[in-house]
Scaffold this active site. Structure first.
Site, PDB file in Angstrom:
ATOM      1  N   ASP A  46      20.251  48.466  23.832  1.00  0.00           N
ATOM      2  CA  ASP A  46      20.552  49.797  24.371  1.00  0.00           C
ATOM      3  C   ASP A  46      19.332  50.369  25.067  1.00  0.00           C
ATOM      4  O   ASP A  46      18.341  50.707  24.418  1.00  0.00           O
ATOM      5  CB  ASP A  46      20.977  50.735  23.232  1.00  0.00           C
ATOM      6  CG  ASP A  46      21.359  52.112  23.756  1.00  0.00           C
ATOM      7  OD1 ASP A  46      22.533  52.290  24.128  1.00  0.00           O
ATOM      8  OD2 ASP A  46      20.479  52.996  23.833  1.00  0.00           O
ATOM      9  N   TYR A  51      14.388  55.657  30.053  1.00  0.00           N
ATOM     10  CA  TYR A  51      13.402  55.045  29.156  1.00  0.00           C
ATOM     11  C   TYR A  51      12.291  54.323  29.928  1.00  0.00           C
ATOM     12  O   TYR A  51      11.243  54.017  29.361  1.00  0.00           O
ATOM     13  CB  TYR A  51      14.055  54.051  28.181  1.00  0.00           C
ATOM     14  CG  TYR A  51      15.137  54.618  27.290  1.00  0.00           C
ATOM     15  CD1 TYR A  51      15.370  55.996  27.206  1.00  0.00           C
ATOM     16  CD2 TYR A  51      15.944  53.790  26.516  1.00  0.00           C
ATOM     17  CE1 TYR A  51      16.377  56.508  26.403  1.00  0.00           C
ATOM     18  CE2 TYR A  51      16.946  54.303  25.707  1.00  0.00           C
ATOM     19  CZ  TYR A  51      17.165  55.663  25.670  1.00  0.00           C
ATOM     20  OH  TYR A  51      18.164  56.156  24.866  1.00  0.00           O
ATOM     21  N   LYS A  91      22.113  53.699  30.995  1.00  0.00           N
ATOM     22  CA  LYS A  91      22.694  55.041  31.150  1.00  0.00           C
ATOM     23  C   LYS A  91      22.186  55.696  32.422  1.00  0.00           C
ATOM     24  O   LYS A  91      21.023  55.496  32.799  1.00  0.00           O
ATOM     25  CB  LYS A  91      22.293  55.926  29.955  1.00  0.00           C
ATOM     26  CG  LYS A  91      22.418  55.234  28.603  1.00  0.00           C
ATOM     27  CD  LYS A  91      22.056  56.121  27.436  1.00  0.00           C
ATOM     28  CE  LYS A  91      22.000  55.312  26.148  1.00  0.00           C
ATOM     29  NZ  LYS A  91      20.687  54.736  25.835  1.00  0.00           N
ATOM     30  N   HIS A 124      24.263  59.784  30.384  1.00  0.00           N
ATOM     31  CA  HIS A 124      23.288  60.012  29.310  1.00  0.00           C
ATOM     32  C   HIS A 124      23.509  61.371  28.602  1.00  0.00           C
ATOM     33  O   HIS A 124      23.502  61.442  27.371  1.00  0.00           O
ATOM     34  CB  HIS A 124      21.875  59.920  29.896  1.00  0.00           C
ATOM     35  CG  HIS A 124      20.833  59.527  28.901  1.00  0.00           C
ATOM     36  ND1 HIS A 124      19.768  58.733  29.204  1.00  0.00           N
ATOM     37  CD2 HIS A 124      20.701  59.820  27.578  1.00  0.00           C
ATOM     38  CE1 HIS A 124      19.014  58.558  28.135  1.00  0.00           C
ATOM     39  NE2 HIS A 124      19.568  59.209  27.130  1.00  0.00           N
ATOM     40  N   LEU A 206      18.750  56.383  11.953  1.00  0.00           N
ATOM     41  CA  LEU A 206      17.883  56.613  10.786  1.00  0.00           C
ATOM     42  C   LEU A 206      17.259  58.009  10.853  1.00  0.00           C
ATOM     43  O   LEU A 206      16.309  58.305  10.123  1.00  0.00           O
ATOM     44  CB  LEU A 206      16.768  55.555  10.751  1.00  0.00           C
ATOM     45  CG  LEU A 206      17.239  54.103  10.841  1.00  0.00           C
ATOM     46  CD1 LEU A 206      16.054  53.141  10.974  1.00  0.00           C
ATOM     47  CD2 LEU A 206      18.096  53.735   9.627  1.00  0.00           C
ATOM     48  N   LYS A 246      16.179  51.469  16.288  1.00  0.00           N
ATOM     49  CA  LYS A 246      14.984  50.973  16.989  1.00  0.00           C
ATOM     50  C   LYS A 246      13.913  50.679  15.950  1.00  0.00           C
ATOM     51  O   LYS A 246      13.751  51.429  14.983  1.00  0.00           O
ATOM     52  CB  LYS A 246      14.492  52.054  17.964  1.00  0.00           C
ATOM     53  CG  LYS A 246      13.190  51.720  18.657  1.00  0.00           C
ATOM     54  CD  LYS A 246      12.066  52.630  18.187  1.00  0.00           C
ATOM     55  CE  LYS A 246      10.756  52.261  18.823  1.00  0.00           C
ATOM     56  NZ  LYS A 246       9.628  52.959  18.174  1.00  0.00           N
ATOM     57  N   ARG A 252      10.730  44.837  10.319  1.00  0.00           N
ATOM     58  CA  ARG A 252      11.739  45.906  10.347  1.00  0.00           C
ATOM     59  C   ARG A 252      12.953  45.511  11.184  1.00  0.00           C
ATOM     60  O   ARG A 252      14.091  45.842  10.840  1.00  0.00           O
ATOM     61  CB  ARG A 252      11.125  47.182  10.927  1.00  0.00           C
ATOM     62  CG  ARG A 252      10.243  47.896   9.932  1.00  0.00           C
ATOM     63  CD  ARG A 252       9.680  49.151  10.541  1.00  0.00           C
ATOM     64  NE  ARG A 252       8.882  49.867   9.554  1.00  0.00           N
ATOM     65  CZ  ARG A 252       8.246  50.993   9.812  1.00  0.00           C
ATOM     66  NH1 ARG A 252       8.295  51.542  11.020  1.00  0.00           N
ATOM     67  NH2 ARG A 252       7.554  51.587   8.859  1.00  0.00           N
TER      68      ARG A 252
HETATM   69  P1  NDP Z   1      16.032  55.621  14.827  1.00  0.00           P
HETATM   70  O1  NDP Z   1      16.878  56.489  13.986  1.00  0.00           O
HETATM   71  O2  NDP Z   1      16.516  54.272  15.196  1.00  0.00           O
HETATM   72  O3  NDP Z   1      14.621  55.529  14.120  1.00  0.00           O
HETATM   73  C1  NDP Z   1      13.539  54.854  14.674  1.00  0.00           C
HETATM   74  C2  NDP Z   1      12.340  55.181  13.805  1.00  0.00           C
HETATM   75  O4  NDP Z   1      12.556  54.664  12.498  1.00  0.00           O
HETATM   76  C3  NDP Z   1      11.078  54.566  14.351  1.00  0.00           C
HETATM   77  O5  NDP Z   1      10.034  55.475  14.077  1.00  0.00           O
HETATM   78  C4  NDP Z   1      10.937  53.303  13.525  1.00  0.00           C
HETATM   79  O6  NDP Z   1       9.569  52.981  13.345  1.00  0.00           O
HETATM   80  C5  NDP Z   1      11.529  53.714  12.193  1.00  0.00           C
HETATM   81  N1  NDP Z   1      12.160  52.571  11.524  1.00  0.00           N
HETATM   82  C6  NDP Z   1      13.057  51.701  12.035  1.00  0.00           C
HETATM   83  N2  NDP Z   1      13.439  50.792  11.133  1.00  0.00           N
HETATM   84  C7  NDP Z   1      12.734  51.074  10.007  1.00  0.00           C
HETATM   85  C8  NDP Z   1      12.693  50.476   8.730  1.00  0.00           C
HETATM   86  N3  NDP Z   1      13.442  49.421   8.429  1.00  0.00           N
HETATM   87  N4  NDP Z   1      11.856  51.023   7.802  1.00  0.00           N
HETATM   88  C9  NDP Z   1      11.105  52.101   8.086  1.00  0.00           C
HETATM   89  N5  NDP Z   1      11.117  52.719   9.284  1.00  0.00           N
HETATM   90  C10 NDP Z   1      11.923  52.207  10.243  1.00  0.00           C
HETATM   91  O7  NDP Z   1      15.668  56.479  16.144  1.00  0.00           O
HETATM   92  P2  NDP Z   1      15.796  56.335  17.706  1.00  0.00           P
HETATM   93  O8  NDP Z   1      15.639  57.725  18.218  1.00  0.00           O
HETATM   94  O9  NDP Z   1      14.928  55.299  18.270  1.00  0.00           O
HETATM   95  O10 NDP Z   1      17.317  55.928  17.956  1.00  0.00           O
HETATM   96  C11 NDP Z   1      17.739  54.588  18.111  1.00  0.00           C
HETATM   97  C12 NDP Z   1      18.195  54.320  19.525  1.00  0.00           C
HETATM   98  O11 NDP Z   1      19.232  55.211  19.917  1.00  0.00           O
HETATM   99  C13 NDP Z   1      17.124  54.561  20.591  1.00  0.00           C
HETATM  100  O12 NDP Z   1      16.112  53.601  20.577  1.00  0.00           O
HETATM  101  C14 NDP Z   1      17.965  54.613  21.835  1.00  0.00           C
HETATM  102  O13 NDP Z   1      18.345  53.306  22.230  1.00  0.00           O
HETATM  103  C15 NDP Z   1      19.173  55.415  21.334  1.00  0.00           C
HETATM  104  N6  NDP Z   1      19.041  56.856  21.622  1.00  0.00           N
HETATM  105  C16 NDP Z   1      19.934  57.412  22.512  1.00  0.00           C
HETATM  106  C17 NDP Z   1      19.856  58.741  22.834  1.00  0.00           C
HETATM  107  C18 NDP Z   1      20.827  59.315  23.803  1.00  0.00           C
HETATM  108  O14 NDP Z   1      20.627  60.464  24.236  1.00  0.00           O
HETATM  109  N7  NDP Z   1      21.864  58.607  24.163  1.00  0.00           N
HETATM  110  C19 NDP Z   1      18.821  59.628  22.277  1.00  0.00           C
HETATM  111  C20 NDP Z   1      17.943  58.960  21.337  1.00  0.00           C
HETATM  112  C21 NDP Z   1      18.084  57.632  21.012  1.00  0.00           C
HETATM  113  P3  NDP Z   1       8.816  51.844  14.194  1.00  0.00           P
HETATM  114  O15 NDP Z   1       9.320  51.932  15.605  1.00  0.00           O
HETATM  115  O16 NDP Z   1       7.381  52.247  14.041  1.00  0.00           O
HETATM  116  O17 NDP Z   1       9.127  50.527  13.560  1.00  0.00           O
END
Ligand code: NDP
Length: 289
Positions: A46, A51, A91, A124, A206, A246, A252
């Site tokens: 995604d 981005y 998007k 988006h 998350l 992500k 992770r």
């Molecule tokens: P997430 O809820 O996926 O959380 C990501 C965070 O959690 C990062 O800081 C990551 O740390 C941490 N994390 C991930 N896995 C673990 C684990 N197993 N243990 C501990 N910490 C963990 O947030 P996102 O905002 O990134 O959302 C996911 C995706 O959704 C985005 O990447 C994007 O593709 C999409 N998105 C879409 C939006 C929209 O408007 N359509 C808006 C926002 C997101 P680290 O990276 O340091 O490992």
């Protein structure tokens, strides 16, 4: 090997229930992370024009898959992996809304990704006050009919935005990708999606890491001998969602995909249901314009 089960979108296209999110992944890291995720068993990615990492994503896919049109890889690691094995979402950004601008933005994204078609193209944000999303969506319907995209949908649409879209739309969106996690469970939207045949896709599943420290999630993790992230992602799947966590490390990335061999009980699910508090980590879609 693909680890995530797939589900059917309203036009018959299959999508992996659990994909890999790329928001805030710097362009120079994207190819490496995508490669890592492919090796771990992810097949669904995604990204978004906003981005700024579509080129890196395309390189990561191409380097391993080595199919024509993507990246410059030889496909040596996985010669058997073909374009059809992958599911790529991108998007259209807010500034590119409108019919002509959307068509242009789509072709830029496709060129950046090095792909000959996109699996899922989303608006988006609705940016409702600009009033351009019906025209934006009409452009997406054109791209869909031309076979350049296998499915079209929306992101961050509230119930009233969906109503407005559907007044003019000829193709029901396949997906609405919205912020959704235990602190923001989006029950009203999920019910509306169910009634309309739209799949719910959870972004920030998350809660950008914040929900991982919720005491109820921690207790369930201890009880099931799983990590907090695995408990939340398992909950997302049992709720019926598609989701796209992500992560930035190999451990992770693998941990988040290891959620298909256990089950939360009805009591576990009702404990998590009680955590909803309308907490957003991102913007309220009504305020983005
Ligand atoms: P997430 O809820 O996926 O959380 C990501 C965070 O959690 C990062 O800081 C990551 O740390 C941490 N994390 C991930 N896995 C673990 C684990 N197993 N243990 C501990 N910490 C963990 O947030 P996102 O905002 O990134 O959302 C996911 C995706 O959704 C985005 O990447 C994007 O593709 C999409 N998105 C879409 C939006 C929209 O408007 N359509 C808006 C926002 C997101 P680290 O990276 O340091 O490992």
């Amino acid at each position: 090997m693909r680890l995530s089960p797939r589900m059917t979108l309203n036009n018959g296209v299959l999508i992996d229930r659990l994909g890999f999110g790329l928001y805030k992944v710097p362009p120079e890291d994207a190819a490496g992370l995508v490669t890592m995720a492919l090796e771990a068993g992810y097949r669904h990615f995604d990204t978004a024009a906003m981005y700024g990492n579509e080129t890196g994503v395309g390189k990561g896919i191409g380097a391993l898959a080595g199919f024509a049109g993507a990246g410059s890889g030889s496909g040596e690691l996985w010669p058997a992996l073909s374009r059809e094995d992958l599911f790529v979402t991108t998007k259209v950004w807010n500034d590119d809304q409108g019919y002509d601008a959307t068509i242009r933005a789509f072709h830029t994204s496709m060129a950046n990704l090095g792909l000959e078609y996109i699996d899922l193209y989303l608006i988006h944000w609705p940016c409702a006050r600009r009033g351009l999303f019906p025209e934006t969506y009409r452009a997406m319907e054109t791209l869909y009919r031309e076979g350049k995209v296998r499915a079209i949908g929306v992101s961050n649409f509230q119930p009233d935005h969906l109503d407005r879209l559907l007044q003019a739309a000829e193709v029901v969106p396949a997906v609405n990708q919205v912020e959704l996690h235990p602190w923001l469970q989006q029950a009203e939207l999920r019910a509306k999606h169910e009634a309309l045949g739209i799949r719910t896709e959870a972004w920030s599943p998350l809660g950008r890491g914040q929900v991982l420290r919720d005491p109820v999630i921690l207790a369930l993790a201890a009880e099931h001998e799983r990590t907090p992230a695995q408990i939340i992602l398992r909950w997302q799947l049992q709720l019926g969602n598609i989701t796209i966590p992500k992560a930035s490390s190999s451990d992770r990335i693998r941990e988040n995909l290891a959620v298909f061999d256990f089950e939360l009980s009805a009591t576990d699910l009702s404990d998590i249901a009680a955590l909803d508090r309308g907490f957003r980590t991102g913007s309220n879609p009504d305020n983005v314009n």
